[in-house]
Scaffold this active site. Structure first.
Site, PDB file in Angstrom:
ATOM      1  N   CYS A 183      43.056   6.387  33.976  1.00  0.00           N
ATOM      2  CA  CYS A 183      43.051   4.950  35.018  1.00  0.00           C
ATOM      3  C   CYS A 183      41.837   4.125  35.352  1.00  0.00           C
ATOM      4  O   CYS A 183      40.967   5.105  35.725  1.00  0.00           O
ATOM      5  CB  CYS A 183      44.161   6.108  36.687  1.00  0.00           C
ATOM      6  SG  CYS A 183      45.090   6.461  36.454  1.00  0.00           S
ATOM      7  N   ARG A 210      39.743   2.222  28.355  1.00  0.00           N
ATOM      8  CA  ARG A 210      39.491   3.881  29.152  1.00  0.00           C
ATOM      9  C   ARG A 210      40.733   4.070  28.596  1.00  0.00           C
ATOM     10  O   ARG A 210      41.368   5.827  28.504  1.00  0.00           O
ATOM     11  CB  ARG A 210      39.508   3.507  30.602  1.00  0.00           C
ATOM     12  CG  ARG A 210      37.863   3.466  31.093  1.00  0.00           C
ATOM     13  CD  ARG A 210      38.151   3.084  32.540  1.00  0.00           C
ATOM     14  NE  ARG A 210      37.954   4.523  33.157  1.00  0.00           N
ATOM     15  CZ  ARG A 210      37.473   5.002  34.402  1.00  0.00           C
ATOM     16  NH1 ARG A 210      36.170   4.578  33.399  1.00  0.00           N
ATOM     17  NH2 ARG A 210      37.235   5.834  34.335  1.00  0.00           N
ATOM     18  N   TRP A 227      47.137   5.529  32.884  1.00  0.00           N
ATOM     19  CA  TRP A 227      47.243   6.479  32.053  1.00  0.00           C
ATOM     20  C   TRP A 227      47.953   7.532  32.541  1.00  0.00           C
ATOM     21  O   TRP A 227      47.924   8.426  33.898  1.00  0.00           O
ATOM     22  CB  TRP A 227      46.017   7.021  31.372  1.00  0.00           C
ATOM     23  CG  TRP A 227      46.232   7.683  30.859  1.00  0.00           C
ATOM     24  CD1 TRP A 227      46.374   7.794  29.103  1.00  0.00           C
ATOM     25  CD2 TRP A 227      46.241   9.554  30.586  1.00  0.00           C
ATOM     26  NE1 TRP A 227      46.222   8.019  28.627  1.00  0.00           N
ATOM     27  CE2 TRP A 227      46.103   9.653  29.504  1.00  0.00           C
ATOM     28  CE3 TRP A 227      46.392  10.473  31.416  1.00  0.00           C
ATOM     29  CZ2 TRP A 227      46.254  10.700  29.117  1.00  0.00           C
ATOM     30  CZ3 TRP A 227      46.207  11.624  31.126  1.00  0.00           C
ATOM     31  CH2 TRP A 227      46.340  12.227  30.194  1.00  0.00           C
ATOM     32  N   GLY A 261      42.642   9.585  39.022  1.00  0.00           N
ATOM     33  CA  GLY A 261      42.987  10.775  40.022  1.00  0.00           C
ATOM     34  C   GLY A 261      43.899  11.920  39.219  1.00  0.00           C
ATOM     35  O   GLY A 261      44.663  10.858  39.174  1.00  0.00           O
ATOM     36  N   LYS A 285      39.506  13.081  13.960  1.00  0.00           N
ATOM     37  CA  LYS A 285      39.621  11.170  13.590  1.00  0.00           C
ATOM     38  C   LYS A 285      41.464  11.096  12.878  1.00  0.00           C
ATOM     39  O   LYS A 285      41.807   9.949  13.481  1.00  0.00           O
ATOM     40  CB  LYS A 285      39.181  11.514  12.542  1.00  0.00           C
ATOM     41  CG  LYS A 285      37.511  10.983  12.980  1.00  0.00           C
ATOM     42  CD  LYS A 285      36.955   9.843  14.398  1.00  0.00           C
ATOM     43  CE  LYS A 285      37.080  10.218  15.880  1.00  0.00           C
ATOM     44  NZ  LYS A 285      36.537  11.021  16.283  1.00  0.00           N
ATOM     45  N   GLU A 324      44.051  11.748  15.602  1.00  0.00           N
ATOM     46  CA  GLU A 324      44.133  10.646  16.626  1.00  0.00           C
ATOM     47  C   GLU A 324      44.678   9.405  16.236  1.00  0.00           C
ATOM     48  O   GLU A 324      45.195   9.276  17.448  1.00  0.00           O
ATOM     49  CB  GLU A 324      42.619  10.483  16.852  1.00  0.00           C
ATOM     50  CG  GLU A 324      41.593  11.599  17.607  1.00  0.00           C
ATOM     51  CD  GLU A 324      39.811  10.889  18.439  1.00  0.00           C
ATOM     52  OE1 GLU A 324      39.579  10.798  17.459  1.00  0.00           O
ATOM     53  OE2 GLU A 324      40.265  10.909  19.508  1.00  0.00           O
ATOM     54  N   HIS A 349      44.568  34.158   4.992  1.00  0.00           N
ATOM     55  CA  HIS A 349      45.536  35.144   5.649  1.00  0.00           C
ATOM     56  C   HIS A 349      46.124  34.045   6.675  1.00  0.00           C
ATOM     57  O   HIS A 349      46.593  34.604   8.048  1.00  0.00           O
ATOM     58  CB  HIS A 349      43.854  35.212   6.754  1.00  0.00           C
ATOM     59  CG  HIS A 349      42.392  35.742   5.804  1.00  0.00           C
ATOM     60  ND1 HIS A 349      43.188  37.335   5.854  1.00  0.00           N
ATOM     61  CD2 HIS A 349      41.304  35.580   5.415  1.00  0.00           C
ATOM     62  CE1 HIS A 349      41.529  37.876   4.922  1.00  0.00           C
ATOM     63  NE2 HIS A 349      41.267  36.760   5.164  1.00  0.00           N
ATOM     64  N   LYS A 392      40.072   6.671  26.519  1.00  0.00           N
ATOM     65  CA  LYS A 392      38.726   6.685  26.529  1.00  0.00           C
ATOM     66  C   LYS A 392      37.179   7.770  27.507  1.00  0.00           C
ATOM     67  O   LYS A 392      36.395   8.362  27.140  1.00  0.00           O
ATOM     68  CB  LYS A 392      37.537   5.131  26.446  1.00  0.00           C
ATOM     69  CG  LYS A 392      36.863   5.469  25.568  1.00  0.00           C
ATOM     70  CD  LYS A 392      36.677   5.870  24.195  1.00  0.00           C
ATOM     71  CE  LYS A 392      34.924   5.645  24.055  1.00  0.00           C
ATOM     72  NZ  LYS A 392      35.317   6.256  22.643  1.00  0.00           N
TER      73      LYS A 392
HETATM   74  C1  F6R Z   1      37.476  11.976  20.083  1.00  0.00           C
HETATM   75  C2  F6R Z   1      37.138  11.655  21.121  1.00  0.00           C
HETATM   76  C3  F6R Z   1      37.350  13.187  22.430  1.00  0.00           C
HETATM   77  C4  F6R Z   1      36.280  12.699  22.322  1.00  0.00           C
HETATM   78  C5  F6R Z   1      36.035  13.545  24.047  1.00  0.00           C
HETATM   79  C6  F6R Z   1      34.765  14.179  25.037  1.00  0.00           C
HETATM   80  O1  F6R Z   1      37.096  10.555  18.862  1.00  0.00           O
HETATM   81  O2  F6R Z   1      36.447  10.774  21.639  1.00  0.00           O
HETATM   82  O3  F6R Z   1      37.382  13.642  21.811  1.00  0.00           O
HETATM   83  O4  F6R Z   1      34.696  12.989  21.859  1.00  0.00           O
HETATM   84  O5  F6R Z   1      37.341  13.152  25.113  1.00  0.00           O
HETATM   85  O6  F6R Z   1      34.720  12.702  25.448  1.00  0.00           O
HETATM   86  P1  F6R Z   1      33.717  12.804  26.446  1.00  0.00           P
HETATM   87  O7  F6R Z   1      32.080  12.141  25.173  1.00  0.00           O
HETATM   88  O8  F6R Z   1      33.193  10.941  27.181  1.00  0.00           O
HETATM   89  O9  F6R Z   1      33.106  13.519  27.538  1.00  0.00           O
END
Ligand code: F6R
Length: 592
Positions: free
Chosen positions: A2, A27, A73, A98, A471, A474, A490, A587
């Site tokens: 959010c 975000r 979000w 939050g 990657k 996602e 295994h 983000k």
């Molecule tokens: C993957 C990605 C996430 C962030 C994770 C931590 O592409 O972007 O896995 O790495 O959410 O985010 P930060 O680095 O902002 O703490």
């Protein structure tokens, strides 16, 4: 996650608030909404989907000087128009970032007081609670001061009260909130870039501080007293300069890596290595992060242990914060975070500080919470990262960590700077050639219709494989699993059948032959094998070989990830997905 915006100023509240809200799009969100004052009424507009859907409902010609807005979000309740913020109950209209953990019991209490609810959100409960408390004493400051006694969880709130529609009140606890100070206009936002088009002056709000703003000024109140806080100037390194000629931010950010990494390495290796903390003095080094940041930590573990003889423990922040941690007096905990706002990582910083253990943050966003609250910070200085899937911030994290490990090796006389200099001079060209000279589309065409893809590697190659696989998941929504190559037999090898794609990473000399044997094993089950390697391997076992330059061991992981980023990008492109804003992802993960 959010994003909150509030604007109190002259007359263009709607367009300015929406402009700020668009700066928070990165975000990640699934609905958006706005409340503004028109003819002394609070008008609400809320829409599921992107901000451009909300904009269709708005008339920018309306003269208005106060507005609050939100990108949601979803946490409590589906993404739909009703659950979108702002929420309005009685005299209170508010937006929230939050999670309120005790919203169920508050809701029951408020129902008994004859409140009814239209949404499934925890936020509507907060609006009802504030209205209920306000109806009793007509003093919003008192109500907000007492909020911490009622709410469990995290919140940043921007509030308009019917009795004073030209003012915005805001309060925060464990969620970020920044006050922007313009000329006769004031902003409140989850993140500084929101209001940089209007001002670069800002104040970071701390927990339980209350701010009231209108077109004439602002006041900050804590514990009932008005306080003065330092006004800071934002040093514009993190501003978003747009996509340029690239179709997606992710591609732009992948392409920025050669320059960023070259600059970082030259900066520290010219004469600034001495400015980096010497970790050789610590008996225990823990590195903590989430997602890709955790993967960067795993790369560091390999480098420190293999080449600097230094034991390192890596932890996922959401586990670290609740597990039992053991420290030596000479311990340091390193926190890795692009955003500097990740709730779990931030909570770990606070826990560790309570234990009086030294903390170091490796962060991208200037003056973010993790940067501010840690004892020391090293910035990755790679500019705003807008695509949700991290690329340049991750490689910058790996670069800083590699330099920290190299510094320890230098102190212990296990390395010399000369050994690395030739490859540093070449790294920009090496990275550019990896971006430009491999046909990732052809490779991706073999993958994009698959349902399951396996990534394998050993030790540092396994850490790289984890990031490559993340990657892909996602942004392409293809299920991919990552295993230490020796572990397949295994259990997991039962999933391998004809044409199962297996992507193997082989850059680490010591385990090269072992991983090749594992490729043999999956090939015997008719798998489709793609090998990413810095070795000259010729083998019928390999269906597709991606050859990357062999560079100095400290630098190798920085370049090895690039083909994996680009494979993920091209697979998602072939699938036609919104690469920069993958579904369900945010983000800046400001809730736990
Ligand atoms: C993957 C990605 C996430 C962030 C994770 C931590 O592409 O972007 O896995 O790495 O959410 O985010 P930060 O680095 O902002 O703490």
């Amino acid at each position: 996650m959010c994003g909150i915006v509030g604007y109190a100023g002259k007359d263009q509240a709607i367009s300015k608030t929406i402009n700020c809200l668009e700066k928070l799009e990165y975000r990640g969100y699934d609905s958006a909404g706005l409340a503004y004052i028109q003819n002394n009424n609070v008008v609400l507009k809320k829409k599921k989907g992107r901000i451009h859907e909300l904009k269709k409902e708005l008339d920018y010609n309306i003269i208005c000087n106060t507005a609050i807005a939100h990108t949601r979000w979803a946490t409590h309740g589906y993404a739909n128009d009703i659950n979108a913020h702002p929420h309005q109950v009685g005299k209170i209209t508010l937006v929230h970032n939050g999670i309120i953990e005790n919203y169920d019991e508050l809701k029951e209490m408020l129902k008994e007081k004859n409140y009814s609810f239209v949404s499934s959100t925890d936020t509507e409960v907060v609006a009802a609670l504030i209205d209920y408390l306000y109806q009793a004493n007509n003093n919003l400051l008192d109500v907000l001061t007492s909020l911490k006694d009622y709410l469990k969880g995290s919140y940043a709130l921007a509030i308009i009260c019917d009795d004073d529609k030209n003012s915005i009140w805001a309060i925060k606890k464990d969620s970020p909130l920044i006050l922007g100070i313009g000329t006769n206009e004031y902003f409140i936002a989850s993140d500084i870039p929101a209001f940089l088009d209007y001002t670069n002056k800002y104040i970071i709000l701390d927990d339980n501080e209350i701010v009231k703003l209108d077109g004439h000024g602002y006041s900050i109140i804590h514990g009932g007293n008005t306080i003065t806080k330092e006004i800071k100037n934002y040093q514009s390194i993190n501003t978003d300069s747009g996509k340029g000629n690239y179709p997606y931010y992710m591609l732009k950010e992948i392409n920025e890596q050669p320059i960023i990494i070259d600059k970082l390495l030259r900066h520290y290796l010219s004469d600034n290595l001495s400015s980096l903390i010497d970790l050789s003095i610590y008996k225990q080094i823990d590195i903590v992060g989430c997602g890709s940041a955790y993967h960067a930590a795993l790369i560091a573990k390999s480098l420190f242990e293999e080449y600097s003889d230094t034991k390192v423990n890596c932890y996922i922040a959401s586990e670290y914060r609740y597990q039992k941690n053991f420290y030596d007096r000479d311990s340091i905990v390193i926190f890795i975070s692009q955003s500097g706002e990740t709730a779990d990582t931030l909570a770990c910083v606070r826990n560790v500080k309570e234990r009086h253990i030294k903390t170091l943050a490796i962060v991208n966003v200037e003056d973010s919470s993790i940067a501010r609250e840690s004892d020391d910070v090293i910035y990755t200085v790679c500019g705003s990262e807008i695509a949700v899937a991290t690329t340049k911030a991750y490689t910058a994290q790996v670069t800083i960590l590699a330099l920290l490990a190299l510094k320890v090796a230098l102190v212990k006389k296990m390395a010399s700077l000369d050994e690395i200099k030739k490859d540093v001079a070449q790294i920009k060209a090496d990275m550019e050639s990896l971006i430009d000279n491999i046909d990732y589309e052809i490779i991706s065409k073999k993958l994009y219709q698959q349902h399951d893809i396996f990534y394998i590697g050993r030790l540092i190659d396994y850490a790289i494989a984890l990031e490559g696989s993340l990657k892909l998941k996602e942004i392409s929504y293809i299920n991919s699993a990552t295993y230490p190559a020796g572990e397949l037999k295994h259990g997991t090898i039962s999933l391998v059948s004809k044409n199962s794609p297996i992507i193997a990473i082989i850059t680490y000399d010591k385990t090269k032959d072992k991983t090749l044997s594992n490729i043999e094993e999956v090939k015997a089950r008719e798998a489709y094998t793609i090998v990413l390697t810095n070795e000259d391997i010729k083998s019928e076992r390999i269906d597709e070989l991606i050859k990357i330059p062999k560079v100095n061991k400290w630098l190798q992981p920085i370049i090895t990830i690039i083909p994996l980023q680009l494979i993920a990008y091209h697979v998602a492109l072939l699938k036609g997905y919104d690469i920069d804003k993958p579904r369900n992802l945010a983000k800046s993960v400001t809730v736990e």
